[in-house]
Structure formats: structure tokens, C-alpha cells
Scaffold this active site. Structure first.
Site, short mmCIF file in Angstrom:
data_model
loop_
_atom_site.label_atom_id
_atom_site.label_comp_id
_atom_site.label_asym_id
_atom_site.label_seq_id
_atom_site.Cartn_x
_atom_site.Cartn_y
_atom_site.Cartn_z
N SER A 453 0.83 -1.21 0.00
CA SER A 453 0.00 0.00 0.00
C SER A 453 0.86 1.26 0.00
CB SER A 453 -0.93 0.00 1.22
OG SER A 453 -0.18 0.02 2.43
N ASP A 454 1.81 1.34 0.94
CA ASP A 454 2.56 2.59 1.04
C ASP A 454 3.59 2.74 -0.07
OD1 ASP A 454 4.13 0.61 2.13
OD2 ASP A 454 4.72 1.73 3.90
N CYS A 455 4.10 1.63 -0.59
CA CYS A 455 5.06 1.73 -1.69
C CYS A 455 4.36 2.27 -2.93
CB CYS A 455 5.69 0.38 -1.98
SG CYS A 455 6.58 -0.28 -0.56
#
Ligand code: LAN
Length: 724
Positions: A453-455
Site C-alpha cells: 500500500s505505502d510503496c
């Protein structure tokens, strides 16, 4: 504290162990980001500054005799230096070490499959393990700054023996002594016992069940493995195959010797292994087996011995193998990480044989995890940090206003091309319990293929920053539908359950209850059974979506709603003292950096928001005499702020970035911190390695060597913009 990076001369040098010629190693990087090191008798080209740097040689780049006179100068020096580390494919490479349970898995798998171990690997892995042995007791721990544990000591002892160090070597004698003192191999945690079973120096009878039959359960059951955290699922999948098929290497001379070295007071054939199923040393018990797990194990053992139809087991093994094949195909035999990579390799040999495509491709893939360093050859925690590092580097250069400069413009353009090449252009196979990935990014490479998600969000931000530059040639933009698809996936990852409403987890939405943690049998890690809400991941997604909505109105209502709900979660995750606990790096300063950036994106800053103010006040009270911040990794285990004796550049940068996003109204703490960063810049324009930066599963440290380049630059450039 142990600080291996600063040890000089290295223990392997003192002991006069063989070493390869460091000047003969070259790093290759493919457009997808996959990388590997090769050794050449006659190297076909000069080593790059990065190769020299990471091998502990002089990088040969410019040096400076006086400290930088201003943030401007510090920024220019640092970026000039770091730009020379960029790989031809546009990414930055990374020595991503920390976990000490990876090399043994690969070495045991190589041995059990009778695969050749390249001679240079053996020499350099031996050096690495010897150099990282505990300086006092000669054992190894879970990770490279850990105390010695049974898990680390038993596995690395075995690895060194396979790699060729004789039992009579002083390093091995010392390790055996520590191993015995800690309780010996019978008290090894599950993952260690697993590898010992594969090598046939421990018996499968002494293993609590890892039933492949779990994969046949209906998916609606919360215990279905398809609902577990991706990494746990990916590791227990091949583990359950080996358990079900009782894979064990044939006994030979070395195995016979190991059987006496590991159990000096016992006769191997007389050991009643079943008695040691839940024997566990206390140093390895971060998360000891729960009553629920013990009961389940009793039941499963009984079921397996007396009730289970043979047909069912065969069916289960078939399904498990099918899932393993899908994992291999989804990632071109790279697999999600270094642990299942070597397990799937092992299985390819036992099931399909050494002539199979699967075995051969797996054998080639091992190199993607082996990394040469000054201390020797190690294994990296993933196949690299390519997308993550490249995204932050782009953000830093663009944020510093240098993306259109003559010097750094080409660097940024090349980095952008890398991100384009690393974006996922297909979905994973529908049967493999995977989320969508089309348009998203992972942490490392396109090949690995797991959406994080954050990548995705940080890469999205980087891409949007570049596509918004005046000089950007619009014809090079990423196809709009592909970017929109990333948004579709991000929106689908948001958690909706009451327990974590609005938050984001790491790879997938939460698929089962945290009560599943009662079934955690690894004992050395916490919070691994299912996905959890992560405040840093949630922050990054808010940041990514806010950047996106500035340039696109695609699904704008849903995007707005997702941002609002995520921010509610972030605010609710703040502790009463104003702090946020980090999960993926050390620790509070890290989490604060992402939280304040996310909140600043929706207009919440120090002046306008009580919670942001409280957060800043918390950070400022942790500032040290010298103007810096320093947190110890223990903070992650304890979930409490644990200061170190001295401050660290990376955490100082994180804290500065937090305060700057929050528009902290007082210049003084920032000025002091900026001065400290400038004073600490080294003669090449970089910053020193001080302490390990990252962590996972609460207990295991992992280094992020590139953090000490781009975060100090980002902090200084934000400081310059706000205050100078
Ligand atoms: C990582 C590294 C990156 C990290 C961030 C992107 C920083 C985080 O925000 C989300 C989670 C993620 C992707 C992450 C998850 C767990 C990983 C893959 C690791 C810490 C790197 C190594 C670790 C992996 C589990 C190591 C292998 C060990 C096992 C227990 C299987």
C-alpha cells in the site's frame, strides 16, 4: 552496543580467513530492478563508485576538507555524491541486511539439493558469518544487533560447517559452547527446527504439526491460510509441503558429523525427538506459544496419527504444490522474499528434479538475494529496496527544487524511467489469494510483483511530482488508465472492519481477526499472523491520494472519503501523550514523520490542530542536548520511546521533517538540528552509519542504508525553505 560496521580490522581478517579480491566484484541491475553480484577473474569494466563504497573501498569521488557552510552546500554535496550511486537503470541499490536467519536457509537448501555452491559465495558467506558473530560469546541472534539466541546460533553454526569451516576451528568451538549454554538445538524455535529437519539433523517427529490440509479448509473460516499475512502465508505454504512430505536430505558424512556436534551429550539415534516438540529456550521466546496453540497442536497431532485419511493428505499436498507453482509463476521464481524463495527451490528439486525448468530457474534466482559487502556476502531481506529508495530520492530532489537543474535533472528523469519500468502491468493469477496489482508498485521490483500500500502511494507521489514539472514532456507520462488502476487498488485496500476502520495494512486489507495471533508458532516474531492497521502505511496512502487528487478528478468522491476515513484513523491512533508508534522503522520519530505529512496535506498543522501540536510537543521534548534525536531499536519491542546515548542523523532528519510539515512555529530546535546535520556530514558529502534504521515484526532489525542520504537532504531543504 554492537556496531559491526565500525569494527576494524574485521574478525575474519584477524583470523586470517580466506577472502576474494574485492576489486573483482561487479553489480548488475536489470531494467525491472532485479540485481545480482558476480565475481570475475578478469573484470570486464572498472568498478563504479557505488560498488567501491559498498565494498568498503574508497569510492574515488570528490572529497571536501571543510564542513558545509550552509544547508545549500550540504545539499549539493550530498546529492552530488548520491547521484553517482545511481544504477544505469535509474534505481538505487541497497545493502539490505539485518536478519540472521536467511543464509542458513539458502545454504541448507543448496546442500540438500546437491547444488553447487559457487566458491566465491562460500568464501564470502563464511567471512560474513564470522564477522557478524557476537564479539563476546561467538553466537548469533535473530538479527545482526541481537544477543545470541538458539535460533541464530544453531542455524549459522550449521551454515558455516556446510560452507567448509571445520568443527575444530576456534570460531566453531566458541559457537558450540554458546549453543550448549543457551540450551542446544532441541530448544530451537520452529523455523530453526524446520531447517534442521530438512538437513536431517533433527527429526520431523519432533515438530509440531504444520498441516498442508489447512489449504483445503473453506475460505470463509478465519483460520484459512489465504487470510494470513502474506509473508506468513508464503512461508508456511512450502513449510507445510516439506512437513507433509517429510523431506529430509540423505545422511552423509557431514550430516553424521553434525549429528554429534549438535548433540554432544546424546546419541542421535536414541533421541526421542517427539519429547522436544515444544521445547524452547527462553532467549528465543519473544512470543511464547499460547495455550490455544498448544491445545491445537495436541489435537492436530492426534488427528494426524489416528484419524487423517491418506487420500486427504495427498490432496492437500497437491493443492499446496499448486499454490507454490502459482507463487513461482507470479514472480518468475523470485517469490515474495528470501525465506520462501529457498524453500520453493528445495521443493522444486524434490518434486520435479534437478533437470526441471523450475529447479534451474530457482537456482538462478538465488543470486538476487545475495549481496556483497565489506563484511562478506550476506542475504538481503527482500530482493532489494529499489522502488522505495528511488521514490524517496525523487521526492527529495524535486522537493529541493533541483529536478530541473542541469546537474540533477537527468538523474531524476532516469529515476522516473525506473519507476515506470517497475510499475505492475498485469494482475497475479486469480487462484493465488492475491489482491489486484495492476498499476501499483511493490517495495523492490516489478518481478517480485507484490503490491504494498505505502510503496504504491509513495511511488505515485514521486511520479506525480515529476509529471507536474514545467519542463516535463507530457508524452512521457504514465498511461492515465494505468495510474487510475493504482487508485482502484489503493481504494480496495482500505480496511472497513470496526477494528481498524479507515486504516491501511501493508499488502492486503485485513482478512481475519487479530485473535489469529494465538496461533503464532514462530515465537521469535510478534504480529505476523494477519495484517494489522499500520499508521505509517495509512499516512503514506493519504499522502499519495492527496497528491493524486491535485492532478486528477478520477473517482474523486471515493478518494475524498478514503482520505477522510484514513485521517480519522491516524488521529485515533495517536497516543494520549501525543506520540505515534512506528512498526517498520525505529520508531516514534519515523511514525511522526509520516503522520505529520499526511495531516499537513489536509491542512492540519501546529497552529490549527491540537493533535498535531501535541505530536510536535512530544517530539520536541525528546530532542537531545546536541540538537539531534536518537532512538534505540528496543523502542519497537517495548512500544515505548527509548532514547540512545547519542543522537543519530537519520532520526534527527525524521524529527525535523515532522516539525517542518507541521509548520512548527519556533526556529530554534530546527536550527540546532540543522547545524548538527551539517556538522556530521562526512568528507564525501554523505552521513555516517550510526545505528540500524529499520525493523519488522517488532523484533527484527533491518538496515536502510540509503535513508542516511535522502532524509537529511530532505530535512535540510525543507528547513531552508521554511526558515532561510
Ligand atoms: C518490509 C520492508 C518494507 C516495508 C515497508 C514498505 C517499509 C512498510 O511500510 C510495509 C511493510 C514492508 C513492505 C515490509 C514487510 C516485511 C518485510 C518484507 C520487510 C520488513 C523487509 C523484510 C520483511 C520480510 C518479512 C523478511 C522475511 C522474514 C520473514 C519473517 C518471512
Amino acid at each position: 552496543p554492537r556496531n559491526i560496521k565500525l569494527v576494524n580490522p574485521l574478525p575474519s581478517e584477524v583470523l586470517d580467513l580466506p577472502a576474494t579480491n574485492k576489486h573483482h566484484w561487479l553489480l548488475h541491475s536489470e531494467p525491472s530492478g532485479s540485481q545480482y553480484w558476480s565475481y570475475y577473474d578478469n573484470p570486464p569494466r572498472e568498478q563504479t563508485p557505488y560498488e567501491k563504497y559498498v565494498l568498503g573501498l574508497d569510492p574515488g569521488t570528490q572529497t571536501y576538507d571543510t564542513p558545509p557552510a550552509s544547508p545549500d552546500v550540504a545539499i549539493d554535496r550530498a546529492l552530488t555524491y548520491f547521484a553517482q550511486f545511481q544504477q544505469p537503470n535509474g534505481m538505487w541499490s541497497c545493502q539490505y541486511g539485518g536478519p540472521m536467519f536467511l543464509i542458513p536457509g539458502q545454504v541448507i537448501a543448496l546442500y540438500a539439493t546437491k547444488s553447487p555452491i559457487p566458491k566465491e559465495w562460500a568464501i564470502e558467506m563464511t567471512r560474513y558469518l564470522v564477522n557478524l558473530a557476537h564479539p563476546i560469546d561467538g553466537g548469533w541472534g535473530l538479527h545482526f544487533t541481537d544477543k545470541s539466541t538458539v535460533f541464530g546460533t544453531v542455524l549459522n553454526y550449521i551454515a558455516l560447517r556446510i560452507l567448509g569451516l571445520p568443527a575444530s576451528h576456534p570460531v566453531m568451538k566458541k559457537a558450540r559452547h554458546t549453543m550448549a549454554k543457551l540450551g542446544g538445538p532441541l530448544k530451537c524455535p520452529q523455523w530453526g527446527k524446520f531447517w534442521m529437519c530438512v538437513l536431517n539433523v533433527y527429526s520431523w517427529d519432533g515438530m509440531d504439526p504444520i498441516p498442508p490440509e489447512f489449504w483445503l479448509l473453506p475460505y470463509w473460516l478465519p483460520i484459512h491460510p489465504g487470510r494470513w499475512w502474506v509473508h506468513t502465508r508464503a512461508v508456511y505454504l512450502p513449510m507445510s509441503y516439506c512437513y507433509g512430505a517429510r523431506i529430509a536430505a540423505p545422511v552423509d558424512d557431514l550430516i553424521t558429523e553434525l549429528r554429534t556436534e549438535l548433540y554432544p551429550d546424546m546419541v542421535y539415534d536414541n533421541i526421542d525427538f517427539a519429547k522436544y516438540k515444544d521445547a524452547l529456550s527462553s532467549v528465543d521466546a519473544y512470543y511464547p506459544p499460547t495455550g490455544v496453540l498448544k491445545l491445537a497442536n495436541k489435537f492436530l497431532s492426534f488427528w494426524e496419527t489416528y484419524l487423517m485419511p491418506k487420500k486427504l493428505k495427498e490432496k492437500a499436498l497437491k493443492e499446496v504444490k499448486r499454490q507454490i507453482d502459482l507463487e513461482d509463476l507470479n514472480s518468475d521464481y523470485l517469490d515474495i522474499g528470501p525465506v520462501n524463495n529457498v524453500m520453493n527451490f528445495l521443493i522444486s528439486y524434490y518434486v520435479e528434479g534437478p533437470d526441471s525448468v523450475s529447479y534451474k530457474r530457482h537456482y538462478e534466482r538465488l543470486a538476487n538475494f545475495n549481496y556483497m559487502t565489506r563484511e562478506g556476502m550476506m542475504m538481503t531481506g527482500t530482493d532489494g529496496v529499489q522502488v522505495w529508495d528511488t521514490s524517496f530520492t525523487i521526492q527529495t530532489i524535486v522537493g529541493a527544487g533541483l529536478a530541473e537543474s542541469e546537474k540533477f535533472g537527468p538523474v531524476v528523469r532516469n529515476a522516473y524511467n525506473f519507476l515506470k519500468n517497475a510499475q505492475f502491468v498485469s494482475n497475479a493469477h486469480p487462484d493465488s489469494y492475491r489482491e489486484g496489482r495492476l498499476g501499483c508498485w511493490g517495495f523492490s521490483t516489478r518481478t517480485q510483483g507484490y503490491t504494498v500500500s505505502d510503496c504504491t502511494a509513495e511511488a505515485l507521489k514521486a511520479v506525480i511530482m515529476i509529471q507536474s514539472l514545467d519542463s516535463f514532456n507530457k508524452s512521457e507520462s504514465i498511461d492515465e488508465t494505468l495510474l487510475n488502476s493504482a487508485i482502484d487498488v489503493l481504494l480496495s485496500l482500505q480496511n472497513v472492519g470496526r477494528f481498524a476502520f479507515g486504516s491501511f495494512a501493508s499488502y492486503e486489507p485485513i482478512r481475519a481477526t487479530p485473535l489469529m495471533e494465538y496461533m503464532n508458532s514462530a515465537t521469535v516474531f510478534g504480529n505476523i499472523m494477519v495484517e494489522y492497521p499500520y499508521v505509517e502505511c495509512t499516512d503514506s496512502v493519504v499522502i499519495g491520494l492527496c497528491n493524486f487528487r491535485r492532478v486528477s478528478s478520477y473517482r474523486s468522491d471515493e478518494v475524498n472519503r478514503a482520505i477522510n476515513n484514513a485521517c480519522q484513523y491516524i488521529l485515533s491512533a495517536q497516543r494520549p501523550d501525543g506520540s505515534w508508534v512506528g512498526a517498520w522503522a525505529v520508531c516514534f520519530t519515523y511514525a511522526h514523520m509520516f503522520a505529520t505529512e499526511a495531516l499537513s496535506n489536509i491542512g492540519r498543522t501546529y497552529e490549527s490542530d491540537d493533535q498535531v501540536r501535541k505530536g510536535c510537543d512530544f517530539l520536541v521534548t525528546q530532542q537531545m542536548e546536541d540538537g539531534g534525536w536518537g532512538e534505540n531499536f528496543r523502542a519497537c519491542e517495548l512500544c515505548e520511546y527509548v532514547p540512545t546515548a547519542e543522537s543519530h542523523c537519520v532520526q534527527t532528519a525524521w524529527a525535523m521533517i515532522s516539525l517542518l510539515y507541521a509548520q512548527y512555529p519556533d526556529k530554534e530546535p530546527l536550527e540546532k538540528a540543522a547545524k548538527l546535520l551539517m556538522d556530521k556530514q562526512d568528507r564525501y558529502g554523505g552521513w555516517p552509519y550510526e545505528e540500524v534504521e529499520g525493523v519488522f515484526n517488532r523484533t527484527c532489525t533491518i538496515e536502510y542504508p540509503n535513508y542516511k542520504f535522502y532524509f537529511p537532504v530532505k530535512a535540510l531543504s525543507m528547513y531552508r525553505k521554511a526558515w532561510l
